[in-house]
Scaffold this motif. Structure first.
Motif, mmCIF file in Angstrom:
data_model
loop_
_atom_site.group_PDB
_atom_site.id
_atom_site.type_symbol
_atom_site.label_atom_id
_atom_site.label_comp_id
_atom_site.label_asym_id
_atom_site.label_seq_id
_atom_site.Cartn_x
_atom_site.Cartn_y
_atom_site.Cartn_z
ATOM 1 N N THR A 1 -4.598 -2.143 -8.877
ATOM 2 C CA THR A 1 -4.946 -0.733 -8.790
ATOM 3 C C THR A 1 -5.922 -0.460 -7.669
ATOM 4 N N LYS B 1 -3.235 7.714 -4.866
ATOM 5 C CA LYS B 1 -3.004 7.581 -3.440
ATOM 6 C C LYS B 1 -4.354 7.460 -2.758
ATOM 7 N N TYR C 1 4.800 0.077 -1.160
ATOM 8 C CA TYR C 1 4.715 0.510 -2.558
ATOM 9 C C TYR C 1 5.885 1.415 -2.933
ATOM 10 N N TYR D 1 0.721 -2.135 -6.834
ATOM 11 C CA TYR D 1 0.119 -1.172 -5.903
ATOM 12 C C TYR D 1 -1.149 -1.762 -5.307
ATOM 13 N N VAL E 1 -2.553 3.075 -10.954
ATOM 14 C CA VAL E 1 -1.392 2.622 -10.186
ATOM 15 C C VAL E 1 -0.820 3.720 -9.314
ATOM 16 N N GLU F 1 0.849 -1.187 0.000
ATOM 17 C CA GLU F 1 0.000 0.000 0.000
ATOM 18 C C GLU F 1 0.890 1.244 0.000
ATOM 19 N N SER F 2 0.291 2.382 -0.237
ATOM 20 C CA SER F 2 1.042 3.631 -0.176
ATOM 21 C C SER F 2 1.565 3.823 1.242
#
Length: 415
Positions: free
Chosen positions: A393, A414, A323, A343, A411, A318-319
């Motif tokens: 995604t 956020k 990632y 992602y 992708v 994940e962000s």
């Protein structure tokens, strides 16, 4: 009584039930002076709370395979016999091909998921190079014992847990063998030998899978001793083209670092919610020393490599949790290094088993692409091939995330 055993869990459930019933039954029946009555009632409340907390801890521990035994939990386990200075390559000048073969004795492993899909076996290995003495779990694919494959050598994937974490988690919490068995049986993915060595080697600390003279030689344990044991005892690939390493969380950091640092031992690595800088794990021994911190940062190793390593790297996260780690590696990678980044949106889960479990089949489909599908004979080298992987995604459902079929469109979004 075993920390993860059924008897201790049942005992705790019974005690927790007693902790609830006791004050309900005796609260108004307590006799004596007010101070005595207050003390007795307080003890009943504390007993109820203690048993409830213990039960919750056991359920969480059993679900996530954090601590294997009382020694791990209490910080008294030490699996290091010696920790000599083994030099930059981790061999200590030892000619590895001259080391004698050591035949291990294996027994059936116990615990959740250890008897499914053909069962997992375990042995206690004394590392000839690393000085580590610890258990290693091995699962053989369904084809291993078939007559048609009796002259084949099988590719191997080393599986590393997070910190704290048990190697059993791959078979129990992540259900790796249960998920992979039907795919291997049907020929949809390569039949891999799965090897899960202990990574919690010293009390109350994450080794960072590093060699630290005087403390632990975790790198040599994972990249030399464990592979040698597998090749000595099973029909396993002997060249780096037949070996990969995969991990989640702290194990993901280790997987990437081992592959980048030792392309002569591993061809591929999988990182699920991993990190590059050892500082991401406060308990890491490598985070406490600037030199060790830099020497065990796979981003710096890849960026400063005089010759780009011939390895394939897979990152998912994940962000803010894996990632960016992968994207940083992708940015500095040069051929023949190959980096795929997937992602995962926040809706997919958090930093836990619920996020990593549905990725297992995707990860192993990707790994299968890194291995030659042709015949293998024990002791023979292998060739590799790589194929692109579509990233997941933010708009994908769990099924799409697990299959890797979602489009590229979102992708960079956020959450």
């Amino acid at each position: 009584m075993s920390l993860t055993g059924t008897p201790f869990l049942i005992t705790t459930i019974v005690l927790a039930a007693i902790g609830v019933v006791l004050p309900l039954a005796l609260w108004s029946r307590v006799r004596g002076p007010a101070l005595v009555r207050g003390a007795v009632r307080l003890l009943m409340v504390l007993f109820a709370q203690a048993t409830a907390i213990t039960l919750v801890f056991l359920m969480v521990n059993n679900a996530n395979n954090l601590y294997d035994n009382w020694g791990d939990l209490l910080g008294t386990s030490d699996h290091v016999q010696t920790a000599a200075d083994l030099g930059a390559d981790g061999t200590g000048g030892i000619s590895l091909h001259r080391l004698p073969k050591v035949k291990q004795t294996f027994r059936k492993a116990s615990g959740p998921g250890m008897r499914t899909a053909g069962g997992v076996q375990v042995t206690r290995l004394r590392g000839q190079v690393s000085g580590v003495d610890a258990e290693v779990y091995v699962w053989l694919p369904p084809q291993y014992h078939e007559a048609a494959y009796r002259h084949r050598a099988f590719p191997v994937v080393e599986l590393l847990p997070g910190y704290p974490g048990s190697p059993k988690a791959w078979f129990g919490s992540l259900h790796a063998t249960a998920q992979l068995l039907p795919l291997m049986k049907s020929g949809q993915i390569t039949p891999f030998i799965l090897v899960a060595p202990r990574t919690s080697l010293v009390p109350d600390a994450d080794t960072g899978c590093a060699n630290i003279p005087g403390r632990v030689n975790a790198d040599s344990w994972l990249s030399i001793d464990v592979p040698k044991m597998v090749m000595d005892n099973f029909r396993a690939e002997s060249g780096p083209g037949g070996w990969a390493v995969a991990g989640y969380s702290a194990g993901a950091h280790c997987a990437t670092k081992l592959a980048v640092a030792h392309p002569d031992r591993f061809h591929a690595a999988v990182s699920m919610s991993g990190y590059n800088d050892p500082m991401a794990e406060p308990a890491s021994l490598t985070a406490k020393d600037p030199r060790l911190r830099a020497a065990n940062n796979p981003y710096l190793l890849l960026k400063n490599a005089p010759v780009p390593p011939a390895v394939a790297l897979y990152f998912s996260g994940e962000s803010g949790d894996g990632y960016q780690t992968g994207m940083a590696m992708k940015k500095v990678a040069k051929a023949p290094t190959k980096v795929d980044v997937v992602y995962l949106p926040r809706s997919a889960g958090g930093h836990n088993m619920a996020l990593w479990r549905p990725q297992i089949t995707t990860v192993f489909r990707w790994l299968a692409q890194q291995f030659d599908a042709g015949d293998r004979k024990p002791g023979a080298g292998t060739t590799t091939r790589t194929l692109p992987l579509e990233p997941s995604t933010a708009g994908a459902r769990r099924a799409a995330l697990a299959s890797g079929t979602a489009s590229r469109a979102a992708v960079v979004r956020k959450p």
